[in-house]
Scaffold this motif. Sequence first.
Motif, PDB file in Angstrom:
ATOM      1  N   VAL A   1       1.803 -55.480 -57.016  1.00  0.00           N
ATOM      2  CA  VAL A   1       0.915 -54.674 -56.179  1.00  0.00           C
ATOM      3  C   VAL A   1      -0.540 -54.873 -56.599  1.00  0.00           C
ATOM      4  CG1 VAL A   1       0.333 -52.338 -55.428  1.00  0.00           C
ATOM      5  CG2 VAL A   1       2.729 -52.973 -55.777  1.00  0.00           C
TER       6      VAL A   1
ATOM      7  N   TYR B   1       6.329 -63.699 -52.728  1.00  0.00           N
ATOM      8  CA  TYR B   1       5.428 -62.636 -52.295  1.00  0.00           C
ATOM      9  C   TYR B   1       5.705 -62.227 -50.853  1.00  0.00           C
ATOM     10  CZ  TYR B   1       2.530 -61.943 -56.378  1.00  0.00           C
ATOM     11  OH  TYR B   1       2.093 -61.572 -57.618  1.00  0.00           O
ATOM     12  N   ARG B   2       6.142 -63.165 -50.032  1.00  0.00           N
ATOM     13  CA  ARG B   2       6.513 -62.801 -48.659  1.00  0.00           C
ATOM     14  C   ARG B   2       7.683 -61.823 -48.662  1.00  0.00           C
ATOM     15  NH1 ARG B   2      10.014 -63.207 -44.875  1.00  0.00           N
ATOM     16  NH2 ARG B   2      11.467 -64.237 -46.284  1.00  0.00           N
TER      17      ARG B   2
ATOM     18  N   MET C   1      -1.525 -58.367 -55.353  1.00  0.00           N
ATOM     19  CA  MET C   1      -1.635 -58.398 -53.893  1.00  0.00           C
ATOM     20  C   MET C   1      -3.000 -57.916 -53.424  1.00  0.00           C
ATOM     21  SD  MET C   1       2.037 -56.865 -52.697  1.00  0.00           S
ATOM     22  CE  MET C   1       3.559 -57.803 -52.673  1.00  0.00           C
TER      23      MET C   1
ATOM     24  N   SER D   1       6.648 -58.390 -49.695  1.00  0.00           N
ATOM     25  CA  SER D   1       5.799 -57.750 -48.690  1.00  0.00           C
ATOM     26  C   SER D   1       6.581 -57.283 -47.479  1.00  0.00           C
ATOM     27  CB  SER D   1       4.705 -58.721 -48.237  1.00  0.00           C
ATOM     28  OG  SER D   1       3.936 -59.181 -49.322  1.00  0.00           O
TER      29      SER D   1
ATOM     30  N   PHE E   1      -4.959 -63.351 -48.880  1.00  0.00           N
ATOM     31  CA  PHE E   1      -4.386 -62.452 -47.881  1.00  0.00           C
ATOM     32  C   PHE E   1      -5.521 -61.964 -46.972  1.00  0.00           C
ATOM     33  CE2 PHE E   1      -1.579 -61.809 -51.654  1.00  0.00           C
ATOM     34  CZ  PHE E   1      -0.427 -62.358 -51.117  1.00  0.00           C
TER      35      PHE E   1
ATOM     36  N   TYR F   1       7.230 -57.612 -37.865  1.00  0.00           N
ATOM     37  CA  TYR F   1       7.710 -56.726 -38.928  1.00  0.00           C
ATOM     38  C   TYR F   1       9.156 -56.312 -38.663  1.00  0.00           C
ATOM     39  CZ  TYR F   1       3.049 -55.999 -40.951  1.00  0.00           C
ATOM     40  OH  TYR F   1       1.830 -56.153 -41.567  1.00  0.00           O
TER      41      TYR F   1
ATOM     42  N   CYS G   1      -6.450 -59.636 -51.652  1.00  0.00           N
ATOM     43  CA  CYS G   1      -6.449 -59.217 -50.251  1.00  0.00           C
ATOM     44  C   CYS G   1      -7.874 -58.961 -49.778  1.00  0.00           C
ATOM     45  CB  CYS G   1      -5.608 -57.953 -50.083  1.00  0.00           C
ATOM     46  SG  CYS G   1      -5.538 -57.339 -48.389  1.00  0.00           S
TER      47      CYS G   1
ATOM     48  N   PHE H   1       3.370 -54.656 -47.261  1.00  0.00           N
ATOM     49  CA  PHE H   1       2.083 -55.343 -47.383  1.00  0.00           C
ATOM     50  C   PHE H   1       1.946 -56.313 -46.218  1.00  0.00           C
ATOM     51  CE2 PHE H   1      -0.558 -58.796 -49.301  1.00  0.00           C
ATOM     52  CZ  PHE H   1      -1.707 -58.053 -49.507  1.00  0.00           C
TER      53      PHE H   1
ATOM     54  N   ARG I   1      -1.678 -49.575 -49.105  1.00  0.00           N
ATOM     55  CA  ARG I   1      -3.086 -49.962 -49.150  1.00  0.00           C
ATOM     56  C   ARG I   1      -4.022 -48.758 -49.237  1.00  0.00           C
ATOM     57  NH1 ARG I   1      -5.433 -51.308 -43.175  1.00  0.00           N
ATOM     58  NH2 ARG I   1      -7.279 -51.328 -44.486  1.00  0.00           N
TER      59      ARG I   1
ATOM     60  N   SER J   1       7.236 -52.833 -44.224  1.00  0.00           N
ATOM     61  CA  SER J   1       5.813 -53.081 -43.922  1.00  0.00           C
ATOM     62  C   SER J   1       4.996 -52.801 -45.173  1.00  0.00           C
ATOM     63  CB  SER J   1       5.339 -52.168 -42.780  1.00  0.00           C
ATOM     64  OG  SER J   1       6.250 -52.105 -41.734  1.00  0.00           O
TER      65      SER J   1
ATOM     66  N   TYR K   1       0.485 -59.359 -45.919  1.00  0.00           N
ATOM     67  CA  TYR K   1       0.881 -60.690 -46.365  1.00  0.00           C
ATOM     68  C   TYR K   1       0.190 -61.859 -45.658  1.00  0.00           C
ATOM     69  CZ  TYR K   1       3.685 -64.922 -46.823  1.00  0.00           C
ATOM     70  OH  TYR K   1       4.076 -66.211 -47.013  1.00  0.00           O
TER      71      TYR K   1
END
Length: 613
Positions: free
Chosen positions: A278, A527-528, A281, A531, A187, A500, A285, A506, A593, A504, A508
């Motif tokens: 999470v 995962y998409r 991810m 996210s 990511f 988006y 990332c 993540f 994040r 929102s 991705y």
Amino acid sequence: MGRWLKERKALGKGKYGCRIFSAVLAFLGTLCLPQMLNLKGNTLAVSNSWFCVPVWGVCWFLLERAAKMLMRTERGAKRRLLTAAGIIAFGFSVCIAFGVCLDREENVAFLNGAMWLAVAVWSVIFTYFTGAAWLYLEGRQEEGRQPEADAGVRAAAGALRVREAIVLAAFFLLCWLPVFLAVYPGFFVYDAQDELVQAQTRNFTTHHPLAHVALLGGIVLAGNKLAGSYNAGIAAYTLFQMLLMAGIFAYAVSYLKRRGVRARLLALTVLYFAFFPVVVMFTLCSAKDGIFTGALLLLVISIAEMGREKERFFAGWKKPLLFGCSALVMMSFRHNGMYAFAVMIPVLVIYMKGCRKKTAVLAGGALAAYFAVTAGLVGILSASDSENQEMLTVPIQQLARTWNYEKQDLSEEELRALYEILPEEILPYYTAKVSDGVKIWFDNEAFAANPAKYGKLWLEIGLRHPFTYLNAWLMTSYGFWYPDTVIDVYRGNGVFTFTYEDSSFFGYEVELPGMRESKLPWLNEWYRRLSLEVTQQKIPVVSMLFSPGFLFWIFVFTGGYAFYRKRYDLELPLLLIGLVWLTVILGPTYLPRYVVILWFALPGVVAVLAGRR
């Protein structure tokens, strides 16, 4: 005999009164429920629904049980319990009521009497629920101290050996490998391109932490030079971070084992670090949040050990070294880490009676090292330091909201001054949940030329429109404290590979010059969806595990419980997490994040509530 009859009669009256009180309070809670749920103004969804009957019945039953538990508590302990639980319950009720208003109308009507009535009623209800929950946990933990219950704990106690830790880290890497292949090269998102461009052009600024810019840019550029592919460089950085995080999580599991956490909870912790989305991810990332949070987790563990061991903490060199290194890395990878740690230093010094000088030298040395490293990087990289908008994101958003909602009340002189730092043509692009669209156009040079002038402008407008200012700040932060928030702050924003929509959660994607080359498309798609869609938020209960606001209140609940039990050593690591949280609610928006530590440190909080420290 007569005394016994009087006691039984008084007890019967107490039970009867408790039952009536619980029934009435449950009814009031049900009546006020529309103020505590986001029903889009349709109060009939509760008042004219069969659903309110079981809600009232369940609430009545639980309140009566909670009241009886509290009645059996000693007066001194009850006072401490109700005080702590009441403060938390009031804060939680306010946040729920405010969050409903912000979600529904992007505005809190602070003079709404119905809202404050709901806050008052539910504060009492949540006080009883919180106090009863603490008493239940206390009872379970007291039972767990019996020798027969502790047999399994003693068998599990003791840190992992080096070989076991290496095997565990390898297990984490093996579990993350399929996801790495699915989202190859990783990511590469959240300012990744901007940081890489700085490294490419050697035109550095202090907008992003220079330690991360140098590390990310160096590895990606080296990978591109050696393999002829930016994807190879991004993959190299991702693998480096995976290796680092595997070691950190293995150390965290080892610490929990050393503290006597039961084998079943340890196994769940291992599976959590290995598979929870999470965690995975942000392990994969490229954003600074991963390493920052990993270092913060190590620092939290170090502070927990410091508070528990005091003088023994300084008996060797390993624990102080870990403390200093983790603090330095944590501060170097996010600017807000320095503010949180600076506030934490006097708290640690005051608490560490008997070794305050050593604590001050260690913590102060870490802070001094941070300033030295930062100044060194600025000098070596010739980085410019001319931006103020990150520190002023809340005032910028407040001025922009006032212009959009109360422009008619601003004088011509005030408008001219405002346009000097925020161009008139960009102010209509104000969005309530994120300040990026406005703050990016903030004129740093104009502000730097006369900061007192614009500070006065902000203050004078704010004194006339305090509620507008407050709502502007609440709208960019409420996802951090309102459990039911949908993370959709970038709705409608186009990025490199998508726009988006309803989530929102993540970032991705892979920003240029990288490109997604998935080896496992089905896992990549999963995962998409996590996210960018509200997939996980459609599942009751499970959705709360993805909610920053819900996890925040779990940590607050744990802190209140530690206070009630007079376990002040447990308050220290929770306080550091709380200080970091306080810095992010002053940021540009609410995104997972910024508070990844709530997920990384969650097993530790569960261990505290389970009775193991």
